[in-house]
Design a protein around this motif. Structure first.
Motif, PDB file in Angstrom:
ATOM      1  N   THR A  13      25.196  34.309  47.030  1.00  0.00           N
ATOM      2  CA  THR A  13      24.103  34.492  47.980  1.00  0.00           C
ATOM      3  C   THR A  13      23.861  35.957  48.288  1.00  0.00           C
ATOM      4  OG1 THR A  13      25.660  34.233  49.814  1.00  0.00           O
ATOM      5  CG2 THR A  13      24.527  32.252  49.042  1.00  0.00           C
ATOM      6  N   GLY A  14      24.678  36.855  47.722  1.00  0.00           N
ATOM      7  CA  GLY A  14      24.523  38.277  47.965  1.00  0.00           C
ATOM      8  C   GLY A  14      23.411  38.862  47.131  1.00  0.00           C
ATOM      9  N   PRO A  15      23.313  40.172  47.086  1.00  0.00           N
ATOM     10  CA  PRO A  15      22.258  40.838  46.327  1.00  0.00           C
ATOM     11  C   PRO A  15      22.430  40.647  44.833  1.00  0.00           C
ATOM     12  CG  PRO A  15      23.862  42.430  47.135  1.00  0.00           C
ATOM     13  CD  PRO A  15      24.200  41.115  47.770  1.00  0.00           C
ATOM     14  N   ALA A  16      21.434  41.059  44.093  1.00  0.00           N
ATOM     15  CA  ALA A  16      21.470  40.926  42.640  1.00  0.00           C
ATOM     16  C   ALA A  16      22.665  41.697  42.082  1.00  0.00           C
ATOM     17  CB  ALA A  16      20.179  41.449  42.033  1.00  0.00           C
ATOM     18  N   GLU A  17      23.100  41.256  40.927  1.00  0.00           N
ATOM     19  CA  GLU A  17      24.272  41.847  40.297  1.00  0.00           C
ATOM     20  C   GLU A  17      24.060  43.334  40.032  1.00  0.00           C
ATOM     21  OE1 GLU A  17      26.822  41.255  36.146  1.00  0.00           O
ATOM     22  OE2 GLU A  17      25.282  39.831  36.737  1.00  0.00           O
ATOM     23  N   PRO A  18      24.921  44.202  40.584  1.00  0.00           N
ATOM     24  CA  PRO A  18      24.771  45.626  40.356  1.00  0.00           C
ATOM     25  C   PRO A  18      25.080  46.002  38.911  1.00  0.00           C
ATOM     26  CG  PRO A  18      26.213  45.155  42.237  1.00  0.00           C
ATOM     27  CD  PRO A  18      26.029  43.890  41.470  1.00  0.00           C
ATOM     28  N   ALA A  19      24.565  47.148  38.515  1.00  0.00           N
ATOM     29  CA  ALA A  19      24.849  47.617  37.160  1.00  0.00           C
ATOM     30  C   ALA A  19      26.337  47.868  37.002  1.00  0.00           C
ATOM     31  CB  ALA A  19      24.069  48.910  36.893  1.00  0.00           C
ATOM     32  N   GLY A  20      26.870  47.496  35.848  1.00  0.00           N
ATOM     33  CA  GLY A  20      28.261  47.744  35.561  1.00  0.00           C
ATOM     34  C   GLY A  20      29.214  46.737  36.161  1.00  0.00           C
ATOM     35  N   SER A  21      28.721  45.644  36.743  1.00  0.00           N
ATOM     36  CA  SER A  21      29.604  44.687  37.388  1.00  0.00           C
ATOM     37  C   SER A  21      29.719  43.395  36.589  1.00  0.00           C
ATOM     38  CB  SER A  21      29.108  44.381  38.799  1.00  0.00           C
ATOM     39  OG  SER A  21      27.819  43.810  38.745  1.00  0.00           O
ATOM     40  N   ARG A  22      29.468  43.456  35.310  1.00  0.00           N
ATOM     41  CA  ARG A  22      29.625  42.283  34.461  1.00  0.00           C
ATOM     42  C   ARG A  22      31.103  41.917  34.384  1.00  0.00           C
ATOM     43  NH1 ARG A  22      26.997  39.573  30.419  1.00  0.00           N
ATOM     44  NH2 ARG A  22      28.296  38.742  28.751  1.00  0.00           N
ATOM     45  N   LEU A  23      31.391  40.637  34.528  1.00  0.00           N
ATOM     46  CA  LEU A  23      32.776  40.175  34.499  1.00  0.00           C
ATOM     47  C   LEU A  23      33.315  40.253  33.080  1.00  0.00           C
ATOM     48  CD1 LEU A  23      35.042  38.902  36.254  1.00  0.00           C
ATOM     49  CD2 LEU A  23      34.210  36.679  35.467  1.00  0.00           C
ATOM     50  N   THR A  24      34.469  40.872  32.920  1.00  0.00           N
ATOM     51  CA  THR A  24      35.117  40.982  31.621  1.00  0.00           C
ATOM     52  C   THR A  24      36.484  40.318  31.667  1.00  0.00           C
ATOM     53  OG1 THR A  24      36.236  43.075  32.128  1.00  0.00           O
ATOM     54  CG2 THR A  24      33.975  43.211  31.249  1.00  0.00           C
ATOM     55  N   ALA A  25      37.029  40.028  30.498  1.00  0.00           N
ATOM     56  CA  ALA A  25      38.359  39.431  30.434  1.00  0.00           C
ATOM     57  C   ALA A  25      39.399  40.362  31.044  1.00  0.00           C
ATOM     58  CB  ALA A  25      38.709  39.103  28.982  1.00  0.00           C
ATOM     59  N   ASP A  26      39.242  41.672  30.853  1.00  0.00           N
ATOM     60  CA  ASP A  26      40.188  42.624  31.430  1.00  0.00           C
ATOM     61  C   ASP A  26      40.179  42.539  32.946  1.00  0.00           C
ATOM     62  OD1 ASP A  26      41.047  44.739  29.085  1.00  0.00           O
ATOM     63  OD2 ASP A  26      39.064  43.892  28.746  1.00  0.00           O
ATOM     64  N   MET A  27      39.002  42.366  33.545  1.00  0.00           N
ATOM     65  CA  MET A  27      38.935  42.250  34.995  1.00  0.00           C
ATOM     66  C   MET A  27      39.663  41.007  35.479  1.00  0.00           C
ATOM     67  SD  MET A  27      34.961  43.365  35.602  1.00  0.00           S
ATOM     68  CE  MET A  27      35.019  43.149  37.383  1.00  0.00           C
ATOM     69  N   VAL A  28      39.506  39.908  34.762  1.00  0.00           N
ATOM     70  CA  VAL A  28      40.165  38.659  35.164  1.00  0.00           C
ATOM     71  C   VAL A  28      41.681  38.820  35.094  1.00  0.00           C
ATOM     72  CG1 VAL A  28      40.475  36.215  34.635  1.00  0.00           C
ATOM     73  CG2 VAL A  28      38.212  37.267  34.394  1.00  0.00           C
ATOM     74  N   VAL A  29      42.169  39.382  34.005  1.00  0.00           N
ATOM     75  CA  VAL A  29      43.606  39.485  33.779  1.00  0.00           C
ATOM     76  C   VAL A  29      44.251  40.542  34.672  1.00  0.00           C
ATOM     77  CG1 VAL A  29      45.327  40.174  32.054  1.00  0.00           C
ATOM     78  CG2 VAL A  29      43.506  38.584  31.442  1.00  0.00           C
ATOM     79  N   ASP A  30      43.524  41.602  34.974  1.00  0.00           N
ATOM     80  CA  ASP A  30      44.118  42.726  35.698  1.00  0.00           C
ATOM     81  C   ASP A  30      43.958  42.657  37.207  1.00  0.00           C
ATOM     82  OD1 ASP A  30      45.063  43.851  33.377  1.00  0.00           O
ATOM     83  OD2 ASP A  30      43.284  45.088  33.060  1.00  0.00           O
ATOM     84  N   VAL A  31      43.346  41.595  37.728  1.00  0.00           N
ATOM     85  CA  VAL A  31      43.255  41.490  39.175  1.00  0.00           C
ATOM     86  C   VAL A  31      44.650  41.341  39.766  1.00  0.00           C
ATOM     87  CG1 VAL A  31      40.937  40.506  39.193  1.00  0.00           C
ATOM     88  CG2 VAL A  31      42.908  38.980  39.077  1.00  0.00           C
ATOM     89  N   ALA A  32      44.826  41.889  40.946  1.00  0.00           N
ATOM     90  CA  ALA A  32      46.100  41.784  41.650  1.00  0.00           C
ATOM     91  C   ALA A  32      46.055  40.568  42.561  1.00  0.00           C
ATOM     92  CB  ALA A  32      46.352  43.050  42.459  1.00  0.00           C
ATOM     93  N   ALA A  33      47.152  39.833  42.619  1.00  0.00           N
ATOM     94  CA  ALA A  33      47.191  38.601  43.392  1.00  0.00           C
ATOM     95  C   ALA A  33      48.258  38.697  44.477  1.00  0.00           C
ATOM     96  CB  ALA A  33      47.484  37.410  42.480  1.00  0.00           C
ATOM     97  N   ALA A  34      47.898  38.326  45.696  1.00  0.00           N
ATOM     98  CA  ALA A  34      48.852  38.268  46.794  1.00  0.00           C
ATOM     99  C   ALA A  34      49.614  36.950  46.731  1.00  0.00           C
ATOM    100  CB  ALA A  34      48.136  38.395  48.130  1.00  0.00           C
ATOM    101  N   VAL A  35      50.933  37.016  46.876  1.00  0.00           N
ATOM    102  CA  VAL A  35      51.779  35.826  46.857  1.00  0.00           C
ATOM    103  C   VAL A  35      52.882  35.980  47.902  1.00  0.00           C
ATOM    104  CG1 VAL A  35      51.339  35.404  44.394  1.00  0.00           C
ATOM    105  CG2 VAL A  35      53.342  36.736  45.079  1.00  0.00           C
ATOM    106  N   ALA A  36      53.567  34.884  48.188  1.00  0.00           N
ATOM    107  CA  ALA A  36      54.810  34.851  48.964  1.00  0.00           C
ATOM    108  C   ALA A  36      54.735  35.541  50.316  1.00  0.00           C
ATOM    109  CB  ALA A  36      55.949  35.457  48.132  1.00  0.00           C
TER     110      ALA A  36
END
Length: 655
Positions: A13-36
């Motif tokens: 529902t936010g604004p249109a996709e900004p330039a350079g913000s295309r989702l890549t496999a590297d972005m998915v794999v390299d995200v940091a996850a909070a746990v424990a």
């Protein structure tokens, strides 16, 4: 338990996709996850771990963080993230943190301590053990001088002296008591050779509740659980006797001066079904009698049970697509709902009074982050590990409610292609089936190799996240339906959801795919043997032969209950053959992508090899990919990247 509203730019529902913000496999794999998450006993501070890729070994590492529970200060990183720093737990005085780390020897976790009395950017950690077998869990005791450890027996591997005698090939985890002043480790010998899997100290500083198995092997370990009470001073053991299948999470609580001991286990009398909260009053001597099921008849499913020092236990319950927080009422011995939150809550931890909690929370467009606040809410978000994802235009995630062919109410989720609405349909549709089968798709953010809903949605696919019977969130009867009948009603439940989306003009009936991992991988393999409607399928770490799975998989007897037999009960024909995708391989025409970890013991690689050979025999288009060094999931960064790209390419090719 209200959660803070997500930032306005995060989501479709936010604004249109900004330039350079295309989702890549590297972005998915390299995200940091909070746990424990772990809240301090005094309720002031919350520690947690941030897990991220980037280690030289290609596997995720963890860093320890701490912040104030009210969110008044920015999180402070305590360790540098170059090792696997995990499992933070507070000292009784809330002044220091214990955790495990393999910084001294990769793969061998040791107990570490950080004192929170400095203001340096990276705190100095103190190594407390040098145990060659490694430390798997720990519990700081209330005397402030002792830490109870679960530590493996040392392994024989030097000089290739590593012969495995089956039944004794896995190291036993034993309860050991560490004296913090002397560094001496005492083993609690009264537990004999049993494998310890859980413990909790009574909140008055008294004995430990200890859960053990007869063996480290899941089969028969999970069906041989016993409960014990251990005196941490004398190391004396009082055996309370057998408890239920998959027993876990012991929790003490006191009512009218009487100590109760509760735990989670599969509903009594069943190998497969919903978890239940079981409760007993430990006698002064002899085995426990009269265990009570405190969740009998509930239409929601207990997922976590948490001890509270100054009150009755708290519990998280799977409630359809949502998660609810409950507290046990000591007079009625029933759980009463405190709040219900959209999406997924997990990792519940409470301060000593039980008035403040910390946990992980995720909603449709917000990944899991640490939240804290009063038990009744509202909660404040403390971590923000994935801000780089806020520039992505995600697919709209809708909640689905519909009926199975026999009238049973079902739920699920639909993710539309990013930037599209229902009016733009029909779309190619990929159905994602969850594992377990005792699991569920909650209304949370789905972006991983296994739960790749938004990864596919950002590539133009609609995604159906199905919750067929056999899963959690709808009570015991719903969960137990699949016993000896996998691939039956749960399969028609999935079809009912797909038919609904086709009828509504969302799904293109000529461009349907199906995907899943573990039990979901079994369902994908089952689907293509029972219909030609799907144009492509992904079988991730899936079961093709239930008889072989019962004989070689980690869960053995439980898998036999699901599939309907073992194969050794008679010359056959066997009931499990009727439920095995391999039996229907001659019917398959759908192209299948098979992904499997080479060292998977949960669903051994032979399941995939067998299915691959059957498909090759019948000339079915397929691709078989094996990931070295991987178990039942993918951990190494390069493997995760390969799988994400390969999955998209497979559906792009066929849909």
């Amino acid at each position: 338990m209200p959660l803070p509203a997500p930032p306005p730019t995060h989501g479709p529902t936010g604004p249109a996709e900004p330039a350079g913000s295309r989702l890549t496999a590297d972005m998915v794999v390299d995200v940091a996850a909070a746990v424990a998450p772990a809240i301090s006993p005094d309720g002031r501070l919350v520690a947690y771990v941030v897990v991220a890729n980037g280690g030289g070994d290609g596997r995720p590492h963890g860093s320890l963080w701490v912040t104030t529970a009210d969110g008044s200060t920015s999180p402070r990183r305590l360790t540098d993230g170059t090792a696997r720093d995990l499992a933070p737990k507070w000292a009784p005085d809330s002044a220091s943190l214990f955790f495990t780390s393999d910084r001294e020897e990769p793969g061998a976790a040791q107990l570490q301590r950080i004192r929170l009395d400095g203001d340096e950017d990276i705190a100095k950690a103190e190594a407390l053990t040098r145990w060659h077998g490694g430390i798997s869990d720990h519990c700081p005791l209330l005397d402030g001088r002792t830490v109870a450890l679960l530590a493996e027996d040392e392994r024989r591997e030097a000089g290739r002296d590593d012969v495995k005698v089956w039944g004794r090939h896995l190291p036993v985890t034993r309860l050991r008591l560490l004296d913090l002043e002397t560094g001496v480790l005492r083993t609690v010998d009264g537990l004999r050779d049993r494998h310890v899997v859980g413990l909790a100290q009574r909140p008055d500083g008294g004995p430990l509740a200890v859960l053990s198995w007869s063996t480290p092997e899941l089969d028969p370990g999970v069906v041989t659980a016993e409960l014990h009470v251990v005196d941490p001073v004398t190391a004396g053991v009082h055996d309370l006797g057998p408890v239920g299948v998959e027993a876990q999470s012991p929790a003490w609580w006191n009512h009218d001066g009487i100590w109760h001991l509760a735990h989670l286990a599969v509903t009594p009398g069943h190998l497969v079904g919903e978890l239940a909260v079981m409760d007993t009053v430990p006698p002064a001597t002899g085995p426990a009698v009269g265990q009570r099921n405190l969740t009998a008849g509930m239409s929601v499913s207990p997922a976590e049970l948490v001890q509270v020092a100054d009150g009755p236990p708290l519990a998280l319950f799977a409630d359809g697509l949502d998660t609810a927080l409950y507290r046990l009422h000591p007079d009625s011995l029933r759980f009463h709902q405190i709040s219900c939150t959209p999406g997924m809550l997990a990792g519940l931890t409470a301060n000593r009074s039980g008035e403040t909690v910390a946990l992980l929370a995720s909603t449709a467009y917000e990944p899991r982050n640490v939240h804290a606040g009063p038990t009744g809410g509202p909660l404040v978000r403390l971590s923000d590990t994935m801000p780089e994802l806020r520039g992505i235009c995600w697919g709209v995630q809708e909640r689905l409610g519909y009926q199975a062919s026999d009238g049973l109410p079902l739920d699920g989720l639909l993710i539309l292609p990013a930037g599209r609405s229902r009016d733009d349909g029909p779309f190619p549709l990929v159905t994602l089936v969850h594992g377990g089968p005792y699991f569920r798709h909650a209304d949370e953010f789905t972006l991983s190799v296994v739960d790749c809903g938004q990864w596919l949605a950002t590539a133009g696919y609609a995604v159906f996240l199905a919750n067929p019977r056999g899963g959690s969130g709808h009570g015991h009867a719903f969960a137990a339906t699949v016993v000896g009948a996998v691939g039956g009603d749960e399969w028609t439940d999935i079809l009912s959801g797909i038919d609904l989306l086709v009828a509504q003009g969302v799904a293109d009936p000529e461009r349907l795919g199906i995907s899943g991992w573990s039990h979901g991988g079994f369902m994908a393999a089952w689907a293509v043997g029972h219909t030609d409607r799907f144009k492509a399928a992904l079988m991730g770490a899936g079961i093709s032969d239930w008889g072989m799975q019962a004989g070689t998989g980690d869960w053995g007897i439980v898998d036999a209950a699901l599939g309907g037999g073992t194969g050794w009960e008679s010359p056959g024909p066997h009931a499990h053959d009727l439920h095995s995708p391999l039996s229907y391989a001659s019917r398959i025409r759908t192209p299948v992508l098979i992904l499997h970890g080479e060292e998977d013991t949960n669903v051994p690689l032979g399941q995939a090899i067998h299915f691959h050979r059957a498909l090759r025999h019948f000339g079915v288009e397929h691709e078989f990919v094996v990931y070295p060094r991987e178990g039942h999931g993918l951990q190494e960064r390069a493997h995760q990247l390969d799988a994400l790209r390969r999955i998209r390419a497979w559906y792009d090719r066929w849909l």
